[in-house]
Design an enzyme around this catalytic site. Structure first.
Site, PDB file in Angstrom:
ATOM      1  CE  LYS A 173      43.211 -65.280 -15.867  1.00 56.75           C
ATOM      2  NZ  LYS A 173      42.869 -63.908 -15.611  1.00 56.75           N
ATOM      3  CG  ASP A 174      41.762 -60.754 -19.332  1.00 55.73           C
ATOM      4  OD1 ASP A 174      41.247 -60.641 -18.215  1.00 55.73           O
ATOM      5  OD2 ASP A 174      42.990 -60.779 -19.514  1.00 55.73           O
TER       6      ASP A 174
ATOM      7  CD  GLN B 227      42.586 -51.609 -18.591  1.00 60.24           C
ATOM      8  OE1 GLN B 227      43.072 -51.130 -19.605  1.00 60.24           O
ATOM      9  NE2 GLN B 227      42.576 -52.924 -18.375  1.00 60.24           N
TER      10      GLN B 227
ATOM     11  N   GLY C 103      52.357 -66.446 -19.711  1.00 60.03           N
ATOM     12  CA  GLY C 103      51.227 -66.267 -20.632  1.00 60.03           C
ATOM     13  C   GLY C 103      51.539 -65.179 -21.655  1.00 60.03           C
ATOM     14  CG  HIS C 104      51.933 -61.100 -20.489  1.00 60.61           C
ATOM     15  ND1 HIS C 104      51.917 -61.157 -19.121  1.00 60.61           N
ATOM     16  CD2 HIS C 104      50.841 -60.379 -20.851  1.00 60.61           C
ATOM     17  CE1 HIS C 104      50.870 -60.481 -18.671  1.00 60.61           C
ATOM     18  NE2 HIS C 104      50.205 -59.999 -19.692  1.00 60.61           N
TER      19      HIS C 104
ATOM     20  CB  SER D 241      49.530 -59.428 -13.884  1.00 61.13           C
ATOM     21  OG  SER D 241      49.894 -59.543 -15.239  1.00 61.13           O
TER      22      SER D 241
ATOM     23  CD  GLN E 161      41.261 -57.136 -22.267  1.00 60.72           C
ATOM     24  OE1 GLN E 161      41.200 -56.291 -21.398  1.00 60.72           O
ATOM     25  NE2 GLN E 161      42.357 -57.838 -22.482  1.00 60.72           N
TER      26      GLN E 161
HETATM   27  O1  PAF Z   1      44.529 -57.215 -20.797  1.00 58.08           O
HETATM   28  C1  PAF Z   1      45.210 -56.237 -20.451  1.00 58.08           C
HETATM   29  O2  PAF Z   1      46.322 -56.358 -19.955  1.00 58.08           O
HETATM   30  C2  PAF Z   1      44.624 -54.846 -20.638  1.00 58.08           C
HETATM   31  O3  PAF Z   1      43.260 -54.828 -20.416  1.00 58.08           O
HETATM   32  C3  PAF Z   1      44.972 -54.225 -22.007  1.00 58.08           C
HETATM   33  C4  PAF Z   1      44.328 -55.008 -23.138  1.00 58.08           C
HETATM   34  C5  PAF Z   1      46.463 -54.175 -22.190  1.00 58.08           C
HETATM   35  C6  PAF Z   1      44.438 -52.791 -22.075  1.00 58.08           C
HETATM   36  O4  PAF Z   1      45.013 -51.993 -21.088  1.00 58.08           O
END
Ligand code: PAF
Length: 306
Positions: free
Chosen positions: A162-163, A66, A41-42, A202, A166
């Site tokens: 996916k998030d 976080q 995905g990354h 992950s 966010q």
């Molecule tokens: O989605 C993530 O991996 C994290 O929330 C991010 C955006 C890198 C912030 O730490």
């Protein structure tokens, strides 16, 4: 302040940057912000970012602010060597690996105290989704992402759907703070799925082989919501159908809802929102593992399975 030279370590062409001062030549880059433990995905985010022709900077930083107490900060997977290889083969120009000390010079407690003072966009506090389950999470995300934007001064930033909450929070933060990161464009990138429909994450590595079948319940529940939307059922009936699929997979549900795609607030029915992609969103636990997933109700997740 004296500028430190780039810690001139080169892995073929990919640069490894440890200090924000060394990012100056990369300003105007495309940023892919991550916490490491990278997966396909990354890689897709990096490739998509690179396709615009800008140098891609991938930040690798497990951000303590976080995570709340009791979450998986200390056991969050750290796989630097594999991450470095993935970034290089996906076409990143640099990886940025700041230390906690550099990101939060006054310490993590002070940073946590600072984070909860931040004024968050409404989409970070109103929907009662991730914000309800992880009350300090988006404060930490906004804090670290704003710092990364300040340090990298990117022209583009790619975040995965996916998030989804966010993504919406970051889009709103950037819209609100327009002048701070000039011309920054946030790109939303589609969720990449395993062949069995499971959204890549992950945290999937926490799943035991025998839990995988039940983990597929999330994408199957989303596919069920899409079918309900096509059948023009009402939202409550579609949410019940999602819950039924999740229960069949022994998933302990935190939320399974269909919301407006922009505000993530409740909606009455699929029409006319369907046209703009009412969003089905799920968070559920499988034993100790927390999984989230989402999809537009006017799309189609291919694997439905049993
Ligand atoms: O989605 C993530 O991996 C994290 O929330 C991010 C955006 C890198 C912030 O730490």
């Amino acid at each position: 302040m004296r500028k430190r030279a780039i810690k001139g370590e080169y892995l073929r062409h990919m640069q490894i940057v440890e200090h924000a001062e060394s990012l100056t030549p990369l300003h105007g880059c495309a940023l892919v912000a991550t916490m490491g433990a990278l997966h396909a995905g990354h890689a897709s985010l990096i490739k998509q970012a690179a396709s615009d022709g800008r140098p891609v900077v991938v930040s690798l930083f497990v951000n303590p602010t976080q995570f709340s107490k009791g979450e998986d900060f200390s056991k969050y997977p750290r796989t630097l060597e594999a991450d470095r290889e993935l970034c290089q083969s996906a076409g990143a120009a640099a990886i940025f690996i700041p230390s906690v000390q550099d990101m939060y010079p006054y310490g993590v407690d002070a940073a946590n105290a600072e984070a909860i003072q931040l004024q968050l966009p409404l989409v970070a506090t109103q929907p009662k989704l991730e914000d309800a389950q992880r009350p300090t999470h988006f404060a930490g995300v906004c804090q670290v992402v704003a710092k990364l934007f300040d340090m990298c001064q990117p022209a583009a930033a790619n975040f995965g759907e996916k998030d989804f909450q966010q993504l919406r929070v970051i889009q709103e933060m950037v819209r609100r703070e327009g002048a701070r990161w000039k011309k920054l464009v946030v790109h939303a990138c589609p969720t990449i799925r395993e062949s069995d429909g499971l959204a890549m994450s992950s945290r999937n590595r926490y799943l035991q082989a025998n839990q995988r079948e039940n983990a597929r319940g999330l994408s199957r529940a989303l596919a069920a919501a899409q079918e309900c939307a096509r059948a023009d059922m009402d939202i409550a009936a579609a949410e019940s159908e999602m819950l039924r699929v999740l229960a069949r997979h022994q998933l302990l549900v935190e939320y399974a809802v269909i919301r407006a795609p922009d505000t993530l607030l409740p909606i009455e029915n699929f029409e006319p929102k369907l046209k703009s992609g009412a969003r089905a969103l799920i968070a559920a636990r499988l034993d100790g593992v927390r999984l989230i997933d989402n999809a537009s109700c006017d799309g189609a997740i291919s694997d439905r399975g049993g």
